[in-house]
Scaffold this motif. Sequence first.
Motif, mmCIF file in Angstrom:
data_model
loop_
_atom_site.group_PDB
_atom_site.id
_atom_site.type_symbol
_atom_site.label_atom_id
_atom_site.label_comp_id
_atom_site.label_asym_id
_atom_site.label_seq_id
_atom_site.Cartn_x
_atom_site.Cartn_y
_atom_site.Cartn_z
ATOM 1 N N GLU A 120 22.819 56.511 33.342
ATOM 2 C CA GLU A 120 23.486 55.903 34.695
ATOM 3 C C GLU A 120 22.507 55.196 35.927
ATOM 4 O O GLU A 120 22.886 54.648 36.728
ATOM 5 N N ARG A 150 21.687 51.992 35.462
ATOM 6 C CA ARG A 150 23.173 51.367 35.785
ATOM 7 C C ARG A 150 23.532 51.079 37.588
ATOM 8 O O ARG A 150 24.033 49.744 37.635
ATOM 9 N N GLN A 151 23.513 51.889 38.015
ATOM 10 C CA GLN A 151 22.984 51.844 39.580
ATOM 11 C C GLN A 151 22.469 50.739 39.812
ATOM 12 O O GLN A 151 22.532 50.300 41.077
ATOM 13 N N SER A 203 23.865 47.379 39.393
ATOM 14 C CA SER A 203 24.874 47.289 40.341
ATOM 15 C C SER A 203 24.344 46.830 41.187
ATOM 16 O O SER A 203 24.685 45.726 42.269
ATOM 17 N N GLN A 204 23.405 47.404 41.881
ATOM 18 C CA GLN A 204 22.946 47.025 43.122
ATOM 19 C C GLN A 204 22.453 45.338 43.243
ATOM 20 O O GLN A 204 22.674 45.106 44.171
#
Length: 257
Positions: A244, A247-248, A251-252
Amino acid sequence: MGPVLAVGGCREARAWSLQGGPRPMGPGRAGPMRSSVAAPDCCGGLGNLDFRKADLCVMTRLLGYVDPSEPHFVAAVLTIAFNPLFWNVVARWEHKTRKLSGAFGSPHLACCTLGGAILLLNVLRSHCFTQAMLSQPRMQSLDNPLAYGMGLALLGVGGVFVLSSFLALGFTGTFLGDYFGILKETRVTTFPFSVLDNPMYWGSTANYLGWAIMHASPAGLLLTTVVALTYTVAILYEEPFTAEIYRQKASQAHKRS
């Protein structure tokens, strides 16, 4: 007669005696007809069965050598269970609050401090593990040169996995740097990650297994099982959280682009 044959014989004798026992008579008979053959006293009763000859599972045999209430054994179990709990709780707290990074002035210094604490705890765990083995009986079937050589080989393989993992990840990568915001650009896929997931955990487990075999120690084998179970739980707890985090990050990066 071995226990399996003895029990099987008793079953057959009991089935036969039930079929050949007293039967109700038809109308007009004076009384019941009794079998002229008495049921045999199979095996002399259950009291003559030698349960000591029964095949026992490996874990049961090991438990016969181990006193789980012995203080050194208890201390070893506690340190084995505590270490992953400690670093996961502290690392997640840091990821949520950034308190350690703030206290030490930088995430790198905070991560290195946590790494030092983890190393000291691992030294304590290994010491307790060794003391637990020395305080319990040895297993004669493992106390031979062949078993010692196998243990030494496991120790060597485990050492290779642990050391190569450390070299591939670096200090901060090894000691939860991603929880401190110290993220790698790409996933590490070089050896030993190319042949095994979580090689540091399983290399450490191999080290303890080899150490236990070298000491011909049933207590050490049981404690190695505790190590493996603890690492399994830690992996189930850590991997989704780490995934996670990355993943963040992805995404950023996508939003910025």
